[in-house]
Design a protein around this motif. Structure first.
Motif, PDB file in Angstrom:
ATOM      1  N   ALA A 177       8.284  14.752 -51.613  1.00  0.00           N
ATOM      2  CA  ALA A 177       8.984  13.487 -51.366  1.00  0.00           C
ATOM      3  C   ALA A 177      10.478  13.709 -51.190  1.00  0.00           C
ATOM      4  CB  ALA A 177       8.732  12.522 -52.530  1.00  0.00           C
ATOM      5  N   ILE A 178      11.051  14.663 -51.912  1.00  0.00           N
ATOM      6  CA  ILE A 178      12.474  14.972 -51.738  1.00  0.00           C
ATOM      7  C   ILE A 178      12.728  15.506 -50.338  1.00  0.00           C
ATOM      8  CG2 ILE A 178      14.320  16.495 -52.516  1.00  0.00           C
ATOM      9  CD1 ILE A 178      13.168  16.256 -55.343  1.00  0.00           C
ATOM     10  N   SER A 179      11.870  16.438 -49.900  1.00  0.00           N
ATOM     11  CA  SER A 179      12.020  16.972 -48.538  1.00  0.00           C
ATOM     12  C   SER A 179      11.810  15.882 -47.500  1.00  0.00           C
ATOM     13  CB  SER A 179      11.017  18.107 -48.313  1.00  0.00           C
ATOM     14  OG  SER A 179      11.230  19.163 -49.219  1.00  0.00           O
ATOM     15  N   MET A 180      10.803  15.046 -47.728  1.00  0.00           N
ATOM     16  CA  MET A 180      10.522  13.966 -46.787  1.00  0.00           C
ATOM     17  C   MET A 180      11.692  12.986 -46.726  1.00  0.00           C
ATOM     18  SD  MET A 180       7.498  11.127 -46.933  1.00  0.00           S
ATOM     19  CE  MET A 180       8.403  10.263 -48.212  1.00  0.00           C
ATOM     20  N   SER A 181      12.317  12.730 -47.848  1.00  0.00           N
ATOM     21  CA  SER A 181      13.453  11.804 -47.875  1.00  0.00           C
ATOM     22  C   SER A 181      14.615  12.350 -47.067  1.00  0.00           C
ATOM     23  CB  SER A 181      13.881  11.550 -49.323  1.00  0.00           C
ATOM     24  OG  SER A 181      12.837  10.975 -50.068  1.00  0.00           O
ATOM     25  N   ALA A 182      14.838  13.656 -47.163  1.00  0.00           N
ATOM     26  CA  ALA A 182      15.920  14.261 -46.373  1.00  0.00           C
ATOM     27  C   ALA A 182      15.644  14.117 -44.887  1.00  0.00           C
ATOM     28  CB  ALA A 182      16.088  15.731 -46.754  1.00  0.00           C
ATOM     29  N   ILE A 183      14.396  14.365 -44.467  1.00  0.00           N
ATOM     30  CA  ILE A 183      14.059  14.253 -43.052  1.00  0.00           C
ATOM     31  C   ILE A 183      14.125  12.804 -42.596  1.00  0.00           C
ATOM     32  CG2 ILE A 183      12.252  14.667 -41.337  1.00  0.00           C
ATOM     33  CD1 ILE A 183      11.248  16.930 -43.100  1.00  0.00           C
ATOM     34  N   ALA A 184      13.620  11.905 -43.439  1.00  0.00           N
ATOM     35  CA  ALA A 184      13.569  10.496 -43.053  1.00  0.00           C
ATOM     36  C   ALA A 184      14.946   9.868 -42.938  1.00  0.00           C
ATOM     37  CB  ALA A 184      12.724   9.713 -44.058  1.00  0.00           C
ATOM     38  N   THR A 185      15.920  10.407 -43.677  1.00  0.00           N
ATOM     39  CA  THR A 185      17.266   9.836 -43.628  1.00  0.00           C
ATOM     40  C   THR A 185      18.174  10.563 -42.655  1.00  0.00           C
ATOM     41  OG1 THR A 185      17.923  11.197 -45.520  1.00  0.00           O
ATOM     42  CG2 THR A 185      17.131   8.985 -45.988  1.00  0.00           C
ATOM     43  N   ASN A 186      17.632  11.501 -41.904  1.00  0.00           N
ATOM     44  CA  ASN A 186      18.423  12.209 -40.901  1.00  0.00           C
ATOM     45  C   ASN A 186      18.287  11.490 -39.563  1.00  0.00           C
ATOM     46  OD1 ASN A 186      20.050  14.428 -39.978  1.00  0.00           O
ATOM     47  ND2 ASN A 186      18.229  15.195 -38.935  1.00  0.00           N
ATOM     48  N   GLY A 187      18.846  10.316 -39.476  1.00  0.00           N
ATOM     49  CA  GLY A 187      18.769   9.526 -38.254  1.00  0.00           C
ATOM     50  C   GLY A 187      17.710   8.451 -38.342  1.00  0.00           C
ATOM     51  N   VAL A 188      17.586   7.710 -37.259  1.00  0.00           N
ATOM     52  CA  VAL A 188      16.619   6.620 -37.193  1.00  0.00           C
ATOM     53  C   VAL A 188      15.215   7.210 -37.113  1.00  0.00           C
ATOM     54  CG1 VAL A 188      15.827   4.644 -35.843  1.00  0.00           C
ATOM     55  CG2 VAL A 188      18.269   5.094 -36.084  1.00  0.00           C
TER      56      VAL A 188
END
Length: 1094
Positions: A177-188
């Motif tokens: 979830a931490i990794s996913m959060s980083a990817i999800a918040t890298n732009g729209v």
């Protein structure tokens, strides 16, 4: 809502009066007009391909800017760039209007207005963190395993073992979830969730492979939830509603599986119809299903608190230390006293052959007493000490209380027919990990709804991580509380047979077990519906991306976007899981696919972090690449811990999908991390390669292939690329290049078209390499530029391959000849090898197979051993594999030909080359008249071309004159006796030249013989005569020995150092190759390329 405002033109100070007047007379201009004009323009262009790629490669959210004509004067300096570079105001307007619609279902998005024009109703997402992310994740994480298997896992693995299982799985999902959060918040994040994140971070190959694994995991999750629903229905709600009845106790298991299959299939069809007819009702009922889950969990905690005050009145009957199924009897005793009479109980009849006291009973029943203990002693009872450690065992092992005394029986063969409680499957730690892991999946539920969130970049990290922490607390607390409150034999009773067919967690719950039964039933139903809703849409998203060709049919659906075909496929795959009919067998399959998905989410974050790409700027800052690698390692470990063979199968499936997309899928450029990783690896490798030149053992021809394009920019000699493929077999560097004459400003587009044509032919001929088309003011400079600068760093070419300029004699000028000779000189100066193929169009294609024949190598001089290496490389390809290699060398008068042959055979043996060795003797002989005549014609032609600066028409006539004179020189003696006068060729020259030509004809030049040629032979350049003699004699020997060979390799003599002899060099080579079909002239690069050492 359309916005209207007044546009006031801005003028200079001098025009202030006019500007004021214009302001009063101006009318409001609606932005809708510009939008309609833009739509009209876009619609007139027709459908455009690659819109997705264009959108994703654009730095803006919508690359279709307003195209209206700019009429202002303040920005006139930029008016020519308005089409490609919009005004900042226009860009900001687009950003303000941007909306991110969900990929999910909106049943009727489009409606027709009164004018009949279809308009899209844009609904602005309004869901926040709690409703949009937290609750969906909670609903997907908490589910069937919690209610049906967690108590059994605690009883089997013990509190400590269960704590380790839960901790590993929860830490794995938290790191993911931490990794996913980083990817999800890298732009729209457009709607599409985890598949979008993985595919855009790791590329289409990984994205497609992991996307399909995630789809299969979601589909098998539907099977798991449906099996859980049917298990609750047939065991706890309506146990009598069975289709298959068991005639004996041995057949109960098979009958139960068949009942699961029948009811599961019916349930699947019913759920599929609900999803097909009205999926919006599924979304509306989601909160109802979540309420059932939360109510069940609260009832469980309430029951734990109640055990402190008053434990429940559920009891367990033990025979010795063995737990009994109490659904067939009421009294836990062998006999009972009724009206002062001792009578046997129902339990007696289960172990004895009659109901009388003198009946013959089971030995263990006779030796041991019956005791009744509390099923739930309570939180303060101290039972937690007995449940700390695990109790694993094989299948059909009787469940026993550890610290209870009992007397063993000698004969236990009939135990299987007695009402004991058995392990239905063999239990071990790794199995429990695979069964438990599906209970922590569902962390992607929030990211899958990214299109419905008000602020996805804020909501996804907070909601997902909070949901994981909350559910982790639930699971860990349940592990401890179950072990502290419930008796061990009851915990290990998977289906609650010892407590009147109640779920074990149900007897703990307050106020009634039915709270758990009903709550878990609706929870499983809702989760199954959610899986059947989400999986088809995930498959539809993959299909619409177009990366997997055979899935494109599943991208279509109903008019409102419902994925009908994808739903049918999902139902079919889900049925496979239902036919397995065992929740314990389906759970590890589900775990594999989800673990693989989570593994690649962690990999994507780690790769992006380590590469430090400029676009990697997540708003979520609490991540690190070490956490991602830890999560990735944990996912991989859990895969093999759960089931090593399932893990291998899942990896093989993902690998096959990856390779299929790589070879057959659409080419997508998504700016993924794998591309960045490849660039970094390539840069590192290039730097390492440049540190030192390659050793002879590592030398292989790195080709620069000179291709010629015709006037239509098509490849003139495609077989040159076929030969390249056969020579390289996909190994090493290949640069296919061409030169266009002109300037780049005028022919830049032609260069791009030429590169596309080269790539198309390379793909057809299976040539792996790079293409490069340069535009130069003349061809000579272009060839020189490529020879000097092609390649990069240590990855530079060492060999040039080109076709023989067959039409150099018929050319209108000497440019072709000069270009070829200068290319030979420059490759020699650059210490690069050169290969020139004559009759390249006669070379075999990749589809041909030469079933026999020879590859002949004529080793005249040693220039590095390339002549030896080339046949070996060619024979690695299936076209030349059956050809044999022959090596010819030439012996002079003072050479020992026998010793030369032996030495050459030994040399080839040390080189590990299989070839037939032939030594050809060429004795010194007088120069023939034919050689003199060849030399004479060559020099006359060269001198005439030098002296006469003729127009195009005159040059052609001169060539005809030379041809006629050459024909006349070979006239027979009969013609000479007849005294015939040769025909004169009239030419449009000057008067002096015409007189001189007539005088030469009168002197007898038209008819030559052995006598009247000698005076002119004496004036010939003796160096040219010797060279021609060598070419003629060598050609005779080569043709005699190799006229039927499939390929002839010859040493290519170098051009003369004095450029005055260039015009004769091509003639020598022509004579050398005359009468041979396929010839490869080879010139070494000045270094050894083959060695006898290991």
């Amino acid at each position: 809502m359309p916005t209207s405002f007044t546009v006031v033109p801005v003028k200079d100070v001098e025009d202030s009066g006019k500007s004021a007047e214009a302001a009063h007379s101006s009318k409001p201009v609606s932005l809708q007009i510009f939008g309609e004009e833009e739509d009209t323009v876009n619609n007139s262009e027709g459908p455009r391909s690659g819109d997705d790629s264009l959108r994703e490669s654009s730095p803006f959210l919508n690359p279709d800017y307003d195209r209206e004509q700019y009429d202002g004067t303040n920005m006139a300096l930029f008016e020519e760039e308005m089409d490609s570079h919009p005004m900042v105001s226009s860009l900001l307007n687009k950003l303000a209007k941007y909306t991110n619609l969900t990929q999910g279902v909106r049943e009727h998005e489009e409606a027709e207005n009164e004018d009949g024009v279809r308009r899209v109703t844009v609904v602005v997402p309004q869901m926040g963190t709690f409703i949009g992310v937290y609750l969906p994740c909670m609903q997907n994480i908490l589910g069937v395993i919690l209610f049906l298997r967690l108590t059994w896992i605690v009883g089997t693995a013990g509190i400590l073992g269960s704590f380790a299982i839960v901790s590993m799985c929860c830490i794995c999902t938290l790191l993911t979830a931490i990794s996913m959060s980083a990817i999800a918040t890298n732009g729209v994040v457009p709607a599409g969730g985890s598949y979008y994140m993985i595919s855009r971070s790791l590329g289409p190959e990984f994205g497609g492979a992991v996307g399909l694994c995630f789809y299969l995991g979601t589909t098998f999750a539907g099977s798991l939830y449906i099996l859980g629903t049917i298990e609750i229905l047939l065991i706890y709600i309506v146990p009598t509603a069975t289709v298959f009845k068991a005639d004996s106790q041995e057949g109960e298991s098979a009958a139960a599986l068949n009942n699961m299959r029948v009811y599961g299939t019916c349930c699947l069809v019913l759920m599929a119809l609900i999803v097909f007819v009205g999926v919006k009702y599924v979304n509306k009922l989601a909160l109802v299903f979540l309420a059932c889950v939360m109510l069940s969990i609260l009832a469980t905690y309430a029951g734990v608190i109640k055990t402190v005050i008053e434990p429940p009145e559920f009891t367990v009957c033990l025979l010795g230390n063995r737990s009994l199924r109490n659904d067939r009897f009421e009294t836990c005793a062998k006999t009972e006293i009724v009206k002062n009479n001792t009578i046997t109980t129902e339990l007696w009849t289960l172990f004895c052959d009659s109901k009388y006291l003198n009946a013959t009973c089971d030995e263990y029943f006779t030796l041991n007493n019956l005791t009744e203990i509390q099923a739930i002693p309570g939180l303060l009872s101290g039972v937690i000490k007995d449940n700390l450690w695990g109790d694993y065992g094989p299948a059909n092992m009787i469940i026993e209380k550890k610290n209870q005394l009992s007397v063993s029986a000698q004969d236990s063969s009939n135990d299987i027919y007695k009402p004991y409680i058995f392990n239905d499957i063999a239990t071990f730690f790794t199995l429990l990990v695979g069964i438990y892991f599906p209970s922590v999946t569902g962390i992607m539920a929030g990211s899958n709804r990214s299109g419905d969130l008000r602020d996805a970049q804020r909501s996804i990290p907070i909601g997902t991580i909070m949901a994981i922490l909350t559910t982790s607390f639930f699971y860990i607390s349940c592990v401890v509380l179950f072990g502290a409150c419930i008796e061990g034999v009851v915990l290990r009773d998977k289906f609650g047979d010892s407590v009147k067919k109640n779920p074990v967690i149900g007897i703990l719950a307050w106020p009634s077990p039915w709270v758990i039964v009903i709550g878990s039933f609706f929870s499983c139903c809702g989760a199954g519906l959610q899986s059947l809703t989400g999986a088809p849409r995930l498959l539809q998203a993959i299909a619409r991306d177009g990366i997997i060709p055979f899935l494109q049919v599943f991208g279509h659906g109903k008019a409102n976007g419902e994925p009908t075909w994808a739903l049918l496929l999902t139902v079919g795959i889900c049925e496979i899981g239902i036919l397995i009919a065992s929740l314990d067998d389906v759970a590890p399959i589900l775990s594999m696919f989800f673990l693989m998905c989570y593994l690649f989410v962690n990999l994507a974050c780690a790769v992006q972090t380590l590469l430090r790409t400029p676009n990697w700027r997540p708003r979520f800052k609490f991540y690190h690449w070490t956490l991602s690698f830890l999560g990735m390692s944990l996912c991989l470990s859990l895969m093999f811990i759960s089931s090593w063979y399932y893990a291998l199968v899942a990896m093989v499936i993902a690998g096959c999908i990856y390779k299929y997309i790589e070879y057959r899928g659409a080419v997508k450029e998504w700016g993924d991390g794998i591309r960045g990783l490849s660039l970094n690896a390539a840069r590192y490798a290039l730097i390492r390669l440049e540190e030192a030149p390659p050793h002879t053992k590592n030398w292989r021809p790195q080709l620069l292939v000179m291709c010629k394009l015709d006037s239509e920019l098509a490849v003139k000699h495609p077989h040159l690329l076929s030969f390249t493929t056969q020579l390289k077999a996909g190994k090493g560097l290949t640069i296919v290049c061409s030169v266009l004459e002109g300037t780049y400003m005028t022919r830049g587009n032609d260069a791009k078209i030429g590169e596309q044509n080269l790539k198309a032919v390379m793909a057809a001929e299976r040539t792996k390499g790079f293409t490069h088309v340069v535009v130069s003011s003349n061809l000579r400079d272009g060839f020189s530029l490529l020879i000097q600068s092609a390649g990069l760093g240590g990855m530079k070419h060492n060999t040039v391959l080109m076709a023989w300029p067959a039409g150099w004699k018929q050319a209108r000028d000497s440019a072709a000849r000069r270009n070829f000779i200068e290319t030979v000189r420059e490759t020699t100066e650059a210490h690069q090898a050169l290969m020139v193929a004559k009759n390249i169009d006669h070379f075999p294609s990749n589809r041909e197979r030469l079933k026999e024949g020879t590859i002949d190598v004529w080793w005249i001089v040693h220039d590095g051993g390339l002549l030896m290496l080339l046949p070996f490389l060619l024979r690695q390809h299936k076209v030349w594999r059956k050809c044999k290699m022959r090596i010819f060398t030439v012996a002079q008068m003072d050479d020992n030909s026998i010793q030369m042959k032996k030495d050459l055979q030994v040399f080839l043996y040390h080189l590990r080359l299989d070839a037939v060795v032939e030594v050809v003797e060429m004795h010194d002989s007088d120069i023939s008249a034919f050689t003199y005549e060849k030399t004479l014609v060559m020099e006359q032609r060269s001198q005439m071309l030098k002296q006469m600066q003729l127009s195009r028409t005159e040059r052609e006539r001169e060539a005809q004159l030379i041809h006629d004179r050459n024909t006349a020189s070979h006239s027979t003696a009969t013609d000479k006796a007849s005294g015939g006068v040769p025909d004169h060729v009239h030419m449009t020259w000057t008067k002096d030249k015409l007189v001189n030509e007539r005088n030469r004809n009168r002197e007898g030049m038209g008819v030559k013989d052995m006598f009247n040629m000698k005076p002119e032979w004496e004036n010939l350049n003796q160096s040219n005569v010797r060279r021609m003699h060598t070419a003629v004699k060598l050609n005779e020997v080569v043709v005699k020995n190799s006229h039927d060979s499939e390929l002839v390799l010859l040493n290519m003599p170098g051009p003369p150092k004095n450029k005055k002899g260039d015009e004769n060099y091509m003639e020598f080579l022509e004579v050398l190759m005359e009468g041979l079909d396929r010839v490869l002239l080879v010139r070494g690069g000045g270094r050894e390329v083959i060695t006898i050492y290991s």
